[in-house]
Design an enzyme around this catalytic site. Structure first.
Site, short mmCIF file in Angstrom:
data_model
loop_
_atom_site.label_atom_id
_atom_site.label_comp_id
_atom_site.label_asym_id
_atom_site.label_seq_id
_atom_site.Cartn_x
_atom_site.Cartn_y
_atom_site.Cartn_z
N SER A 131 2.08 -1.81 -11.57
CA SER A 131 3.27 -1.17 -12.15
C SER A 131 3.58 -1.81 -13.49
CB SER A 131 4.45 -1.38 -11.20
OG SER A 131 5.66 -1.05 -11.85
N TYR A 147 9.67 -6.36 -6.09
CA TYR A 147 8.63 -5.37 -6.39
C TYR A 147 7.77 -5.82 -7.58
CZ TYR A 147 6.60 -0.92 -7.93
OH TYR A 147 5.73 0.06 -8.33
N1 LIG Z 1 6.25 6.48 -8.77
C1 LIG Z 1 6.34 5.62 -9.78
O1 LIG Z 1 7.14 5.80 -10.70
C2 LIG Z 1 5.46 4.42 -9.81
C3 LIG Z 1 5.50 3.59 -10.94
C4 LIG Z 1 4.69 2.47 -10.99
C5 LIG Z 1 3.83 2.18 -9.94
N2 LIG Z 1 3.81 2.99 -8.85
C6 LIG Z 1 2.93 2.62 -7.75
O2 LIG Z 1 2.11 3.71 -7.41
C7 LIG Z 1 1.82 3.69 -6.02
C8 LIG Z 1 2.20 5.02 -5.40
O3 LIG Z 1 3.56 5.23 -5.66
P1 LIG Z 1 4.36 6.53 -5.17
O4 LIG Z 1 5.49 6.67 -6.10
O5 LIG Z 1 3.44 7.66 -4.91
O6 LIG Z 1 4.97 5.96 -3.79
P2 LIG Z 1 5.42 6.68 -2.43
O7 LIG Z 1 5.70 8.11 -2.66
O8 LIG Z 1 6.49 5.83 -1.85
O9 LIG Z 1 4.10 6.53 -1.54
C9 LIG Z 1 3.75 5.28 -1.05
C10 LIG Z 1 2.61 5.44 -0.09
O10 LIG Z 1 2.28 4.16 0.47
C11 LIG Z 1 2.13 4.30 1.89
N3 LIG Z 1 2.43 3.03 2.56
C12 LIG Z 1 3.54 2.26 2.45
N4 LIG Z 1 3.46 1.22 3.27
C13 LIG Z 1 2.25 1.31 3.91
C14 LIG Z 1 1.59 0.51 4.88
N5 LIG Z 1 2.16 -0.58 5.38
N6 LIG Z 1 0.37 0.88 5.32
C15 LIG Z 1 -0.22 2.02 4.83
N7 LIG Z 1 0.36 2.80 3.90
C16 LIG Z 1 1.59 2.45 3.46
C17 LIG Z 1 3.12 5.42 2.25
O11 LIG Z 1 2.73 6.10 3.42
P3 LIG Z 1 3.35 5.92 4.88
O12 LIG Z 1 4.82 5.68 4.71
O13 LIG Z 1 2.97 7.18 5.56
O14 LIG Z 1 2.61 4.74 5.42
C18 LIG Z 1 2.95 6.37 1.06
O15 LIG Z 1 1.86 7.25 1.29
C19 LIG Z 1 2.60 2.51 -5.44
O16 LIG Z 1 1.79 1.38 -5.33
C20 LIG Z 1 3.68 2.28 -6.48
O17 LIG Z 1 4.16 0.96 -6.47
C21 LIG Z 1 4.60 4.09 -8.76
#
Ligand SMILES: NC(=O)c1ccc[n+]([C@@H]2O[C@H](COP(=O)([O-])OP(=O)(O)OC[C@H]3O[C@@H](n4cnc5c(N)ncnc54)[C@H](OP(=O)(O)O)[C@@H]3O)[C@@H](O)[C@H]2O)c1
Length: 229
Positions: A131, A147
């Site tokens: 991130s 985070y």
């Molecule tokens: N969205 C943003 O603005 C943003 C910005 C910077 C970085 N990121 C990074 O990009 C990645 C994806 O982000 P997103 O926004 O798509 O997040 P999200 O919608 O919250 O999705 C997170 C995913 O991680 C899975 N997960 C969480 N805990 C888990 C565990 N213990 N075991 C297996 N799976 C697990 C969740 O699935 P289940 O709950 O079904 O397990 C879900 O599929 C993350 O690493 C996030 O930090 C996102």
């Protein structure tokens, strides 16, 4: 066609990345805890997505991943995308919340790479999804200490492993994403509108995972339209 493992594939960026890679014709191993959402992903594919219900913070979950990949000899791309985020002032965060961030955002990646290591070969690519909050020198958001710290550690893990695995021809890179319009972002910053949609970011991550190991290794790359986003 490649074997691609994607964690956190039940929603957001991971879901769209799994879908896009399957549309390209690759075999996708899609990991998350939510069976219902994985089943929706499975239905949207043309049979080349293998869904794995697993909590990556548990030994049982890692064993389930290992068993599901037993029949393949090689993992071409591993996208460590699963993540967790709470937005809370540092002084209000509990030790449990800190431990949870370290477990999901850092240690599950460490354990999964160890679990799959025997399947990596020369030309394999590990992509860690970091991130901008974990990118050194970026503007930091108040409330994201746990985070951002866990993502910063993931970035350094990337550099460390890239040197250890270089001899085997396995590349490790980290993409530090800016804001993407997902449920994670909505939960943390209600009402905020991100400049990038998950399907757009998914294409970039997929193409990066499939191609960029030929040109870079051990890189921590900001993927953001501006700073701090
Ligand atoms: N969205 C943003 O603005 C943003 C910005 C910077 C970085 N990121 C990074 O990009 C990645 C994806 O982000 P997103 O926004 O798509 O997040 P999200 O919608 O919250 O999705 C997170 C995913 O991680 C899975 N997960 C969480 N805990 C888990 C565990 N213990 N075991 C297996 N799976 C697990 C969740 O699935 P289940 O709950 O079904 O397990 C879900 O599929 C993350 O690493 C996030 O930090 C996102």
């Amino acid at each position: 066609m490649k074997n691609i493992v994607i964690t956190g594939a039940s929603r957001g960026i991971g879901y769209e990345t799994a879908k896009y890679c399957s549309q390209l014709g690759h075999t996708v191993f899609a990991i998350a805890r939510s069976a219902d959402k994985l089943s929706k992903l499975d239905k949207e594919s043309s049979g080349n997505i293998i869904t794995i219900k697993a909590d990556l913070t548990t030994a049982e979950g890692l064993t389930r991943v290992s068993n599901s990949l037993q029949h393949i000899s090689r993992v071409d791309v591993l996208i460590n995308n699963a993540g967790t985020l709470i937005n809370k002032p540092f002084l209000e965060t509990t030790n449990e919340e800190w431990q949870h961030h370290i477990d999901v955002n850092l240690l599950s990646v460490v354990k999964l790479i160890k679990t799959l290591y025997a399947k990596f070969e020369a030309g394999s690519h590990i992509v860690n999804i970091g991130s901008m909050g974990g990118f050194q020198g970026s503007v930091k958001f108040p409330g994201l200490s746990a985070y951002s710290t866990s993502k910063g550690a993931l970035a350094i893990l990337t550099e460390a492993l890239s040197t250890e695995f270089a001899g085997a021809g396995i590349a490790v890179n980290c993409l530090c994403l800016g804001a993407v319009q997902t449920e994670m972002l909505n939960d943390a910053f209600p009402g905020y509108s991100a400049p990038v949609q998950p399907d757009e970011m998914a294409k970039f991550i997929s193409e990066f995972g499939l191609n960029s190991h030929k040109y870079m290794n051990g890189k921590i790359l900001p993927v953001a339209l501006n700073n701090p986003e």
